[in-house]
Scaffold this active site. Sequence first.
Site, PDB file in Angstrom:
ATOM      1  N   TRP A 142       0.846  -1.209   0.000  1.00 49.43           N
ATOM      2  CA  TRP A 142       0.000   0.000   0.000  1.00 49.43           C
ATOM      3  C   TRP A 142       0.878   1.254   0.000  1.00 49.43           C
ATOM      4  CZ3 TRP A 142      -0.225   4.111   3.388  1.00 49.43           C
ATOM      5  CH2 TRP A 142      -1.306   4.970   3.274  1.00 49.43           C
ATOM      6  N   HIS A 143       2.025   1.153   0.698  1.00 55.41           N
ATOM      7  CA  HIS A 143       2.865   2.340   0.827  1.00 55.41           C
ATOM      8  C   HIS A 143       3.530   2.752  -0.481  1.00 55.41           C
ATOM      9  CE1 HIS A 143       2.405   1.651   5.138  1.00 55.41           C
ATOM     10  NE2 HIS A 143       2.742   2.920   5.274  1.00 55.41           N
ATOM     11  N   GLY A 144       3.785   1.816  -1.331  1.00 55.69           N
ATOM     12  CA  GLY A 144       4.423   2.212  -2.571  1.00 55.69           C
ATOM     13  C   GLY A 144       4.688   1.036  -3.473  1.00 55.69           C
TER      14      GLY A 144
END
Lengths: 458, 380
Positions: free
Chosen positions: A320-322
């Site tokens: 989700w973060h990257g």
Amino acid sequence: MLFHTWTFAVFFLITYSVYLALRRTSYWLPWLLIASYVFYGWWNPLYLLLILYSTLLDYFAVILIERSAHRKLWLIVSLSNNLVLLGFFKYAGFLTNQANALLSLAGTAYRIAPPDILLPVGISFFTFQSMGYVIDCYRGDTDRERSFVRFAAFVSLFPQLVAGPIERSRNLLSQLRRLPPLSQDDVTDGLSLVVAGLFKKVAIANYLALYVDPIYAAPDRYNGAALAMATFAFAWQIYCDFSGYTDMARGVARMMGLRLMLNFDHPYLATGLGDFWSRWHISLSTWFRDYLYIPLGGNRSSASATYRNLFLTMLISGLWHGASWTFVAWGALHGLAYVMTRGVERSTWYRHRIPTIVKRLAVFSFVCFTWIFFRANSMSDAWLIIDKIVDSPWGDPAFPLLALALVGSLWTYELVCESPAKGLLARPAFRVASVVCMILYICTAPGSGDVPFIYFQF
Amino acid sequence: MPVNPATAPRPDVHAHEAGIRIDFGRSVVRLTGREWFAVGLIVFICFAWIPDLWERYEPLDISLVYRVPYSQSEDYWTYRRLLKQIVEADRIPVIGDSFVWGEYVPADKTFSSFLNAETASERFTNVGLNGAHPLALAGLVRNYAGNVKNRPVILHCNLLWMSSPERDLQSSGDVTFNHPRLLPQFVPHIAAYKAPLSQRLSIVFDRNLRFFDLVTHVRTCFFDGRDLQSWSVANPYANPLARINRHPLDDSTEAHHDPIPWTKQGIELQDLPWIDLDSSLQWRGWRDAAERLRSKGNRVLAVIGPFNEHLLVESSRLRYQAAKQKVEAWLRSEGIRYVAPALLPSDEYGDASHPLSAGYARLAKSIRADRAFQEWFNSD
């Protein structure tokens, strides 16, 4: 428009004045929506098309979920739409690169052209917030919002639009259903949160970035001690950057009478990884818990299934973060460690026999280790950094003492907050002096660069 | 079922039921209204008093040959103090750019020094700033010369700034220029100035508070022009308080460039285009500076050039002379006394607009002999 700039100050002054004037009318909510769209469109007006499309689709999806016989179908349509949007804007480049790497391995000369897509700021936040609402409606946990304006304001509310907290409909949408009560305490509390957030961002996060950025940009040029200190500094940079943003978001909302959820609660005082995730980015952790971990089965079946669910949740949280293998590795490391230590953390021996300071240092050290993957530009950089920290001779890290003093003060302050001596911090003279010092420091010591928030890229 | 907003329960009930924490948080210092009032009062007192206390702590000795140190060219705190002391000592400020400052000459060989020598007075004081183009001069007068009232003032007009779209800040390309903080931030539109909105707002706010000028002063004088945080990254173990003392480094006595005539520097003849003054931003800035000074009862004497016409090709020289005539016509129409000194010998220029010391001496002599100057000087 960043919270710590004069542009936002002027924007908020206008928005707030009009909001206060409109509170006796029914226009306060449309005004919040207009202000939120202006705030978001300030980055790029084209973003407005995206958020409007996402909002419209989820609004009508929930109507269809309520009225149609094919409730699940409309849920899937809504979720798929959100995930495709997220996938297209956030992961298309990553997937193309991986596909090209596979094509290269296969020996073909053909390459897929990398997409030239501008990642809309905060897309991960508002899509998750909207998805949460749709799932809640499907489950019957929340009531369908009849007013489109109210729902659109919920999805796009400017304080938390671009970096959270990822709000739940049961909290924020409920507050928007009636004029939020506003007292003098809300205004003073809001101011307190804004100043604390500003200090964390401008005085600490931006300062540490001056040390961290050049080192992580060229880790091969620095010795092990500098890399270790840069990792330590990054741990505090990202904490102060993100929690500073959250404090300001909560403060701004509070001044309008709206209460956003707590997102950070002294994460670096956690005594276990489970504890850490109940203190770090709480709105995302609980989102994954409620909408991923529990639907996967949570801890309701076998231990192995529980561990699998935990690991998968952490892995997806990393992604989700990257769109990068470094984030996947970061999530996987947390997942693995959580799975491995869950049992120990719950044991009486660990809880009562191990000194708290040891547990805190162990958790902090592990979290710092995982930040290497989070911050490194590539997996090879991450390995190089670990290798140099462990193997290469340590020299002078040249870490500024002033930065160390600031971080030390914050850590000590949080420690005292959670200790029996916390009464010392409640004294009016101490609180007034602290805020005066923070304001004077903000006005004198930092540079004037408008450094964006780290989490905007997610 | 849709919810009736009028009867909806309070939000904290929903949040609590859903297990969502919306409490204040433990780590934030929480103040009451009274405590915020106290904070506001203390910060206000700090902002108001610290600049005054600092002025007492750090002396500024305005000798006859004082000029703002080159390294402090963007330190408007010192500039404001300089003007304040000039007014208190009943001296005459000579306002301008590096022409007045004296780019190629030591502090005792500048325009104002030679004026003092010629008039046998000790009144003319160098208030030149490196790179202070007319739009910046207007900003200096607007923001930092508030106490210059009802007194004689010399305002130098350097037409070099109107010689090309780049110098006139009309070019939208990448143009670097000095003193962006002195520019009008919003109106008129300056094509060469591309600061983001937040920076412009910050400048407008900062330059109206002396406290922030002091912050810039301290950074300029003691922290290599950097903010404390950037400086400490470069000097990780140094004690910032040990850097601060009562006597900042003064690099103002020596010339900034070697005093070599332009003819020996390899500078070729130039075909400067010159901007039509009707559309020139810099000319507008200069007029603004002159009008502001006059509006405060000051008796302004304008000194035009003398620009180094030797360096121009013929067509450019004619365009320059036309521009100069327009300047003179405007000054006459406004009733502003002015002196337009004759061109100096070629080898008395260091470049396009800066004389060498022999040039300043000759210039002061010719100005002293000018009737407009005598009338202006004797009327004081």
